[in-house]
Design an enzyme around this catalytic site. Structure first.
Site, PDB file in Angstrom:
ATOM      1  N   ASP A 194       0.848  -1.197   0.000  1.00 17.96           N
ATOM      2  CA  ASP A 194       0.000   0.000   0.000  1.00 17.96           C
ATOM      3  C   ASP A 194       0.883   1.247   0.000  1.00 17.96           C
ATOM      4  O   ASP A 194       2.009   1.214   0.506  1.00 17.96           O
ATOM      5  CB  ASP A 194      -0.854   0.048   1.278  1.00 17.96           C
ATOM      6  CG  ASP A 194      -2.154  -0.742   1.150  1.00 17.96           C
ATOM      7  OD1 ASP A 194      -2.461  -1.237   0.057  1.00 17.96           O
ATOM      8  OD2 ASP A 194      -2.848  -0.855   2.180  1.00 17.96           O
ATOM      9  N   MET A 195       0.361   2.354  -0.541  1.00 15.52           N
ATOM     10  CA  MET A 195       1.138   3.602  -0.473  1.00 15.52           C
ATOM     11  C   MET A 195       0.563   4.476   0.640  1.00 15.52           C
ATOM     12  O   MET A 195      -0.641   4.649   0.735  1.00 15.52           O
ATOM     13  CB  MET A 195       1.104   4.337  -1.813  1.00 15.52           C
ATOM     14  CG  MET A 195       2.134   5.434  -1.902  1.00 15.52           C
ATOM     15  SD  MET A 195       3.833   4.867  -1.560  1.00 15.52           S
ATOM     16  CE  MET A 195       4.278   4.092  -3.119  1.00 15.52           C
ATOM     17  N   GLN A 251      -0.296   7.224  -6.341  1.00 13.45           N
ATOM     18  CA  GLN A 251      -1.420   8.120  -6.011  1.00 13.45           C
ATOM     19  C   GLN A 251      -1.435   9.291  -6.988  1.00 13.45           C
ATOM     20  O   GLN A 251      -0.451  10.041  -7.072  1.00 13.45           O
ATOM     21  CB  GLN A 251      -1.230   8.653  -4.580  1.00 13.45           C
ATOM     22  CG  GLN A 251      -1.226   7.558  -3.524  1.00 13.45           C
ATOM     23  CD  GLN A 251      -0.405   7.936  -2.298  1.00 13.45           C
ATOM     24  OE1 GLN A 251       0.677   8.516  -2.432  1.00 13.45           O
ATOM     25  NE2 GLN A 251      -0.885   7.594  -1.115  1.00 13.45           N
ATOM     26  N   ARG A 304      -1.245  -0.564  -8.658  1.00 10.82           N
ATOM     27  CA  ARG A 304      -2.606  -0.096  -8.378  1.00 10.82           C
ATOM     28  C   ARG A 304      -2.580   1.428  -8.469  1.00 10.82           C
ATOM     29  O   ARG A 304      -1.707   2.065  -7.877  1.00 10.82           O
ATOM     30  CB  ARG A 304      -2.984  -0.532  -6.964  1.00 10.82           C
ATOM     31  CG  ARG A 304      -4.343  -0.054  -6.519  1.00 10.82           C
ATOM     32  CD  ARG A 304      -4.486  -0.077  -5.003  1.00 10.82           C
ATOM     33  NE  ARG A 304      -4.343  -1.383  -4.421  1.00 10.82           N
ATOM     34  CZ  ARG A 304      -4.012  -1.582  -3.128  1.00 10.82           C
ATOM     35  NH1 ARG A 304      -3.786  -0.562  -2.317  1.00 10.82           N
ATOM     36  NH2 ARG A 304      -3.891  -2.795  -2.663  1.00 10.82           N
ATOM     37  N   VAL A 348      -4.453   4.838  -7.570  1.00 11.34           N
ATOM     38  CA  VAL A 348      -5.506   5.423  -6.722  1.00 11.34           C
ATOM     39  C   VAL A 348      -5.403   6.944  -6.806  1.00 11.34           C
ATOM     40  O   VAL A 348      -4.407   7.481  -7.300  1.00 11.34           O
ATOM     41  CB  VAL A 348      -5.365   4.973  -5.240  1.00 11.34           C
ATOM     42  CG1 VAL A 348      -5.417   3.463  -5.101  1.00 11.34           C
ATOM     43  CG2 VAL A 348      -4.081   5.523  -4.607  1.00 11.34           C
ATOM     44  N   ARG A 405     -10.821   7.691   7.339  1.00 11.24           N
ATOM     45  CA  ARG A 405     -10.492   8.131   5.969  1.00 11.24           C
ATOM     46  C   ARG A 405     -11.683   7.926   5.033  1.00 11.24           C
ATOM     47  O   ARG A 405     -11.951   8.743   4.165  1.00 11.24           O
ATOM     48  CB  ARG A 405      -9.256   7.391   5.440  1.00 11.24           C
ATOM     49  CG  ARG A 405      -7.953   7.915   6.007  1.00 11.24           C
ATOM     50  CD  ARG A 405      -6.757   7.538   5.145  1.00 11.24           C
ATOM     51  NE  ARG A 405      -6.509   6.114   5.142  1.00 11.24           N
ATOM     52  CZ  ARG A 405      -5.817   5.476   6.080  1.00 11.24           C
ATOM     53  NH1 ARG A 405      -5.302   6.140   7.089  1.00 11.24           N
ATOM     54  NH2 ARG A 405      -5.626   4.176   6.006  1.00 11.24           N
ATOM     55  N   ARG A 406     -12.422   6.823   5.221  1.00 14.12           N
ATOM     56  CA  ARG A 406     -13.587   6.578   4.352  1.00 14.12           C
ATOM     57  C   ARG A 406     -14.654   7.639   4.607  1.00 14.12           C
ATOM     58  O   ARG A 406     -15.279   8.152   3.699  1.00 14.12           O
ATOM     59  CB  ARG A 406     -14.201   5.187   4.612  1.00 14.12           C
ATOM     60  CG  ARG A 406     -13.285   4.017   4.342  1.00 14.12           C
ATOM     61  CD  ARG A 406     -12.942   3.813   2.869  1.00 14.12           C
ATOM     62  NE  ARG A 406     -11.967   4.710   2.300  1.00 14.12           N
ATOM     63  CZ  ARG A 406     -10.642   4.632   2.459  1.00 14.12           C
ATOM     64  NH1 ARG A 406     -10.111   3.696   3.162  1.00 14.12           N
ATOM     65  NH2 ARG A 406      -9.847   5.503   1.877  1.00 14.12           N
ATOM     66  N   ILE A 407     -14.834   7.978   5.878  1.00 20.23           N
ATOM     67  CA  ILE A 407     -15.848   8.969   6.212  1.00 20.23           C
ATOM     68  C   ILE A 407     -15.443  10.333   5.654  1.00 20.23           C
ATOM     69  O   ILE A 407     -16.279  11.091   5.153  1.00 20.23           O
ATOM     70  CB  ILE A 407     -16.021   9.057   7.758  1.00 20.23           C
ATOM     71  CG1 ILE A 407     -16.448   7.704   8.305  1.00 20.23           C
ATOM     72  CG2 ILE A 407     -17.019  10.138   8.156  1.00 20.23           C
ATOM     73  CD1 ILE A 407     -17.623   7.086   7.603  1.00 20.23           C
ATOM     74  N   ALA A 408     -14.157  10.619   5.721  1.00 19.73           N
ATOM     75  CA  ALA A 408     -13.668  11.923   5.250  1.00 19.73           C
ATOM     76  C   ALA A 408     -13.786  12.077   3.741  1.00 19.73           C
ATOM     77  O   ALA A 408     -13.653  13.178   3.216  1.00 19.73           O
ATOM     78  CB  ALA A 408     -12.217  12.121   5.688  1.00 19.73           C
TER      79      ALA A 408
END
Ligand SMILES: Cc1cc2nc3c(=O)[nH]c(=O)nc-3n(C[C@H](O)[C@H](O)[C@H](O)COP(=O)(O)OP(=O)(O)OC[C@H]3O[C@@H](n4cnc5c(N)ncnc54)[C@H](O)[C@@H]3O)c2cc1C
Length: 310
Positions: A135-136, A166, A187, A189, A291-294
Site C-alpha cells: 500500500d502507499m 497516487q 494499483r 488510486v 479516511r472513508r468517512i472523510a
C-alpha cells in the site's frame, strides 16, 4: 477545494481521542459496512462470500505506523498467519500491507525491518501462489516504498509483489515512468492522505485528470494495471480506452473498497471484467474508517444515524 477542506475538517475532528473513544464505542455496527470484522476468519469468509458474485478479494489486516520492532514483528506474524489460513481455506492469498506497520524506518541488525518483514511475507505468498501489494502511505514514505518494491520484484518477481501510485501527487507520473523497466503490477488510486499543496494537487479535477493519465500510460506500456476507484466516469472512460487500444481484459482489473459501490462491483463482474474488493479487517479499524468517512459528506450522516440508533 471544498473536498480538501471537508477532508481536513473531518480528519481533524476524528483524530481527537474523545471522538475516537465515542466512535469506537458507538459506531462499530456502522463500521462493519466498510470493515469485515475484527478477525481473520470473518475476513476470509468475506472473500468466500464475494466469490459467489464473481468478485475477488484483497485482504488487509488493518494497522499503521508502529514504533517498536516487537510490535512490527507481531504484525508481520499476523500477516503470515493470515496467508496460511487463507491458503488452508482454498483461497490463494492476495494481501495488502502497509510497510510502516511491519517496521519500515526501523533499523534492526543494519537492515530496514519493514523490508525484512516484507521479504518474509512475499516469500510465503510466492509459495502459496499469492500476491502482496505494498500500500502507499503518506508522501514521505514514497521514495523508500518504491525502492523496496524494486528490491522485492528483483528477488521474487512481479507476479508476487506490486505497489500503488497516487494521482494526487505531482511526482507520480515521473515515478511510474521510472519503474517501467520492472513492468510492475501497479494499483492506481487518487490518494487518501491529507497532504500539503507543495506535494499534492489541491484541485479535484486535476487529480482526476492525472488519474486517467497514469492509468492510460501504464496500460499503454503493457503493464498489469489495477484501476482502484469508485468513480463511474473514470471507469466508463477506461472501458472505452481499453476497447479502442485493443488492451486485453487479462491486463487489468477494477478494484474497489469493501462495502462501497457494491452495485457497481457486481455489475462489472457480471460484464466479465476482473473485479477485486479490498477487504480490511482487524481491531485497528478506526484510522481506516475515518479516511472513508472523510471522503464523502453523505457518510458522516450515515455514521451519525448509526450512532443514534446505538
Ligand atoms: C482498492 C483500493 C485500494 C486503495 N489503496 C490506497 C492506497 O494504498 N493508498 C492511498 O492513499 N489510497 C488508497 N485508496 C483510496 C483512494 O486513494 C481514494 O481515497 C478512494 O478510493 C476514493 O477515491 P475514488 O477514486 O473512489 O474517487 P472519488 O473522487 O473520491 O469518488 C468518486 C465517486 O465514487 C463514489 N465514492 C467514493 N468514495 C466513496 C465512499 N467512501 N462511499 C460511497 N461512495 C464513494 C462516489 O460516487 C464518488 O462520487 C485505495 C482505494 C481503493 C479502491
Amino acid at each position: 477545494m471544498f473536498d480538501r477542506l471537508y477532508r481536513s475538517a473531518v480528519l481533524g475532528v476524528a483524530s481527537r481521542k474523545p471522538v475516537e473513544d465515542l466512535v469506537r464505542a458507538r459506531a462499530w455496527s456502522v463500521a462493519q459496512r466498510f470493515v469485515a470484522g475484527e478477525q481473520s476468519t470473518t475476513a476470509i469468509q468475506a472473500v468466500q462470500d464475494l466469490a459467489r458474485d464473481g468478485i475477488l478479494g484483497n485482504l488487509d489486516l488493518l494497522g499503521e505506523f508502529v514504533n517498536s520492532p516487537e510490535t512490527a514483528n507481531i504484525f508481520a506474524e499476523q500477516v503470515l498467519a493470515l496467508q496460511t489460513q487463507a491458503a488452508a481455506a482454498g483461497v490463494a492469498p492476495y494481501v495488502s500491507v502497509k510497510l510502516s506497520s511491519v517496521g519500515q524506518g526501523l533499523t534492526v541488525n543494519g537492515e530496514d525491518l519493514g523490508l525484512h518483514n516484507a521479504r518474509r511475507i512475499v516469500a510465503q505468498a510466492r509459495e502459496y501462489g499469492g500476491f502482496v501489494c505494498l500500500d502507499m502511505e503518506d508522501h514521505p514514505r514514497v521514495d523508500v516504498t518504491l525502492a523496496q518494491l524494486r528490491t522485492l520484484i528483483g528477488e521474487f518477481g512481479r507476479e508476487h509483489v506490486g505497489s500503488v501510485l497516487q494521482s494526487y501527487l505531482y511526482r507520480s507520473e515521473a515515478d511510474r515512468a521510472a519503474l517501467d523497466d520492472l513492468r510492475p503490477n501497479l494499483r492506481i488510486v487518487k490518494g487518501a492522505y491529507l497532504e500539503p499543496e507543495t506535494v499534492a494537487m489541491p484541485v479535484k479535477a486535476d487529480v482526476d485528470a492525472a488519474y486517467r493519465r497514469l492509468v492510460y500510460s501504464h496500460l499503454k506500456a503493457g503493464n498489469y494495471t489495477n484501476i482502484a476507484t469508485h468513480d463511474p466516469e473514470i471507469i466508463s472512460d477506461v472501458k472505452m480506452f481499453v476497447l479502442s487500444h485493443g488492451i486485453p481484459r487479462t491486463q487489468f482489473e477494477f478494484q474497489m473498497l469493501y462495502g462501497i459501490r457494491r452495485d457497481l462491483q457486481k455489475k462489472l463482474a457480471a460484464e466479465g471484467f476482473t473485479v477485486r474488493a479490498y477487504i480490511p479487517y482487524g481491531r485497528d479499524w478506526y484510522a481506516y474508517f475515518s479516511r472513508r468517512i472523510a471522503e464523502r459528506p453523505a457518510n458522516v450522516m450515515f455514521v451519525l444515524r448509526g450512532m443514534l440508533k446505538g
